[in-house]
Design a protein around this motif. Sequence first.
Motif, PDB file in Angstrom:
ATOM      1  N   VAL A  32       0.832  -1.203   0.000  1.00  0.00           N
ATOM      2  CA  VAL A  32       0.000   0.000   0.000  1.00  0.00           C
ATOM      3  C   VAL A  32       0.868   1.256   0.000  1.00  0.00           C
ATOM      4  O   VAL A  32       0.548   2.252  -0.659  1.00  0.00           O
ATOM      5  N   PHE A  33       1.996   1.214   0.698  1.00  0.00           N
ATOM      6  CA  PHE A  33       2.862   2.393   0.713  1.00  0.00           C
ATOM      7  C   PHE A  33       3.601   2.591  -0.604  1.00  0.00           C
ATOM      8  O   PHE A  33       4.056   3.700  -0.895  1.00  0.00           O
ATOM      9  N   VAL A  34       3.752   1.545  -1.413  1.00  0.00           N
ATOM     10  CA  VAL A  34       4.260   1.753  -2.771  1.00  0.00           C
ATOM     11  C   VAL A  34       3.333   2.705  -3.518  1.00  0.00           C
ATOM     12  O   VAL A  34       3.781   3.626  -4.220  1.00  0.00           O
ATOM     13  N   ILE A  65      -3.425  13.363   2.654  1.00  0.00           N
ATOM     14  CA  ILE A  65      -3.389  13.547   4.102  1.00  0.00           C
ATOM     15  C   ILE A  65      -4.804  13.601   4.672  1.00  0.00           C
ATOM     16  O   ILE A  65      -5.092  13.030   5.723  1.00  0.00           O
ATOM     17  N   VAL A  66      -5.708  14.286   3.955  1.00  0.00           N
ATOM     18  CA  VAL A  66      -7.099  14.374   4.408  1.00  0.00           C
ATOM     19  C   VAL A  66      -7.729  12.988   4.481  1.00  0.00           C
ATOM     20  O   VAL A  66      -8.376  12.627   5.477  1.00  0.00           O
ATOM     21  N   GLY A  67      -7.551  12.192   3.427  1.00  0.00           N
ATOM     22  CA  GLY A  67      -8.083  10.835   3.434  1.00  0.00           C
ATOM     23  C   GLY A  67      -7.467   9.979   4.519  1.00  0.00           C
ATOM     24  O   GLY A  67      -8.155   9.200   5.184  1.00  0.00           O
ATOM     25  N   LEU A  68      -6.161  10.147   4.711  1.00  0.00           N
ATOM     26  CA  LEU A  68      -5.462   9.361   5.721  1.00  0.00           C
ATOM     27  C   LEU A  68      -5.962   9.683   7.130  1.00  0.00           C
ATOM     28  O   LEU A  68      -6.271   8.774   7.916  1.00  0.00           O
ATOM     29  N   ILE A  69      -6.057  10.963   7.440  1.00  0.00           N
ATOM     30  CA  ILE A  69      -6.497  11.346   8.781  1.00  0.00           C
ATOM     31  C   ILE A  69      -7.947  10.935   9.012  1.00  0.00           C
ATOM     32  O   ILE A  69      -8.310  10.434  10.077  1.00  0.00           O
ATOM     33  N   GLY A  70      -8.799  11.114   7.993  1.00  0.00           N
ATOM     34  CA  GLY A  70     -10.175  10.657   8.122  1.00  0.00           C
ATOM     35  C   GLY A  70     -10.258   9.168   8.377  1.00  0.00           C
ATOM     36  O   GLY A  70     -11.059   8.705   9.207  1.00  0.00           O
ATOM     37  N   PRO A  90     -10.864  -4.405   2.808  1.00  0.00           N
ATOM     38  CA  PRO A  90     -11.487  -3.294   2.072  1.00  0.00           C
ATOM     39  C   PRO A  90     -10.486  -2.195   1.705  1.00  0.00           C
ATOM     40  O   PRO A  90     -10.622  -1.559   0.649  1.00  0.00           O
ATOM     41  N   ALA A  91      -9.491  -1.982   2.553  1.00  0.00           N
ATOM     42  CA  ALA A  91      -8.481  -0.961   2.256  1.00  0.00           C
ATOM     43  C   ALA A  91      -7.694  -1.321   1.000  1.00  0.00           C
ATOM     44  O   ALA A  91      -7.401  -0.455   0.163  1.00  0.00           O
ATOM     45  N   LEU A  92      -7.364  -2.592   0.851  1.00  0.00           N
ATOM     46  CA  LEU A  92      -6.655  -3.028  -0.353  1.00  0.00           C
ATOM     47  C   LEU A  92      -7.528  -2.853  -1.589  1.00  0.00           C
ATOM     48  O   LEU A  92      -7.048  -2.459  -2.657  1.00  0.00           O
ATOM     49  N   GLY A 119      -5.084   7.855   0.507  1.00  0.00           N
ATOM     50  CA  GLY A 119      -4.922   8.215   1.912  1.00  0.00           C
ATOM     51  C   GLY A 119      -5.777   7.369   2.834  1.00  0.00           C
ATOM     52  O   GLY A 119      -5.329   6.961   3.909  1.00  0.00           O
ATOM     53  N   VAL A 120      -7.006   7.087   2.411  1.00  0.00           N
ATOM     54  CA  VAL A 120      -7.884   6.242   3.228  1.00  0.00           C
ATOM     55  C   VAL A 120      -7.270   4.848   3.391  1.00  0.00           C
ATOM     56  O   VAL A 120      -7.250   4.279   4.493  1.00  0.00           O
ATOM     57  N   ALA A 121      -6.762   4.294   2.288  1.00  0.00           N
ATOM     58  CA  ALA A 121      -6.136   2.966   2.343  1.00  0.00           C
ATOM     59  C   ALA A 121      -4.897   2.967   3.236  1.00  0.00           C
ATOM     60  O   ALA A 121      -4.684   2.052   4.038  1.00  0.00           O
ATOM     61  N   VAL A 122      -4.092   4.006   3.099  1.00  0.00           N
ATOM     62  CA  VAL A 122      -2.879   4.095   3.922  1.00  0.00           C
ATOM     63  C   VAL A 122      -3.238   4.255   5.396  1.00  0.00           C
ATOM     64  O   VAL A 122      -2.594   3.664   6.272  1.00  0.00           O
ATOM     65  N   GLY A 123      -4.284   5.033   5.695  1.00  0.00           N
ATOM     66  CA  GLY A 123      -4.706   5.177   7.084  1.00  0.00           C
ATOM     67  C   GLY A 123      -5.072   3.853   7.714  1.00  0.00           C
ATOM     68  O   GLY A 123      -4.754   3.581   8.881  1.00  0.00           O
ATOM     69  N   ALA A 124      -5.743   2.989   6.950  1.00  0.00           N
ATOM     70  CA  ALA A 124      -6.089   1.660   7.461  1.00  0.00           C
ATOM     71  C   ALA A 124      -4.838   0.817   7.690  1.00  0.00           C
ATOM     72  O   ALA A 124      -4.744   0.061   8.670  1.00  0.00           O
TER      73      ALA A 124
END
Length: 405
Positions: A32-34, A65-70, A90-92, A119-124
């Motif tokens: 995911v970080f790739v 960043i917004v998606g990640l923090i959310g 689901p994040a994948l 960002g949402v995926a990375v947050g998970a």
Amino acid sequence: MTITRPAPLEATAAVAVPDRWIWLAAWPVTAVFVLSNAATPLYALWQRDIGFSKGTMTVVFACYIVGLIGSLLVSGVVSDRVGRKPVLLPALGLAVLACGIFATATSVAALMAARLFTGVAVGAVVSAGMAAVTDVAGPDRKRLGALLASCAMVLGAGLGPLLAGVLSETLPGPTVTVFLVEIALLALAFVTVLRMPVPRPSGAGGGAWIRLPKVPRGSGRQLFLGIAVFAPGITSTSFVLSLGPSLLSGLLGTTSRVVAGAMAFVMFLAATGVQFAVKGLRVRGILVGGAVSVVAGMVALMAAVWTSSVVLLAAAAVLAGAGQGMGQLGGLSLLNSTVPGTRLAEANAALNVGGYVPAGALPVAAGYLSDGIGLTGGATTFAVVLGVLGAVGGGVAARLGPARG
């Protein structure tokens, strides 16, 4: 008759899991970080084809960043209550969707949506995925779990722009190919999560499902110390990712995507390597070292933009990477040593919220400032502000950091 109760699932799983699964459990984090930074070398192409300013470029970056923090407001709590897999799978899938949008993007809105979903995926992943690595490692291998989870994050973050730079310069479809490769990597991660021997949650915990993540009572000091160094570190690497290609273009006169991707890769390679180099040190020493690296990196950044030196810019990127790596490892190690497994994903989320808020805000401010007063002035102002924050974080770590561990 005496009834002997079986050992808790969490403890049983920790004993039975072979070492190789600790490494495999880190793969979804890497995959995911790739994606998280794969777009970095491609912004120049989109900027040419779509047309947008440096300020807009940093806003596109900040949508991540917004998606990640959310995501962090939800994923940590959900992961601790219902399990790591129901959050990671689901994040994948969302990461695959982001790849599809990136590959077909023809507008700023599409880029913003793709960055938001990324960002949402990375947050998970930074909450549930990194906690899963620690779960698989078990209580006797917590330090190894923290090390592998942290290195998986920064290694993936560095591989993304390198792959994008090389593939976009050597194969057809410069803004498409890397995302097709990333979909294959995410598919492997999906299979890994399905088979991962991660223990089920105990169901402990209460309160709202959507909330600002926090740590249990008694762990606030550890969280504060981690954020004090991790936040300046990840903010410095965020600046390099968002405005690094523009700086390279101004200093070197090149728009080579391989060069831009390679600089990001070297930065995160430093973040990975330094963690293995300092893993035997006490946590306080790791945190102080991270803060020193950030301050030195900002000095190198100022020198680079004022002397038009690519060598100094590369040095700034390496030092920024080392600062993030040590801040991240120190913060995760503190949390892993004090936070119970039933709250670990939420604690990881809290650490990342504290780090990513300035990592989103300061580079955006620097981008718009650069549009107004020039890239040299914007980069210098950013370096001064972040250098001060890094020095304060180092002072806090030296004064309050744990003497042992």
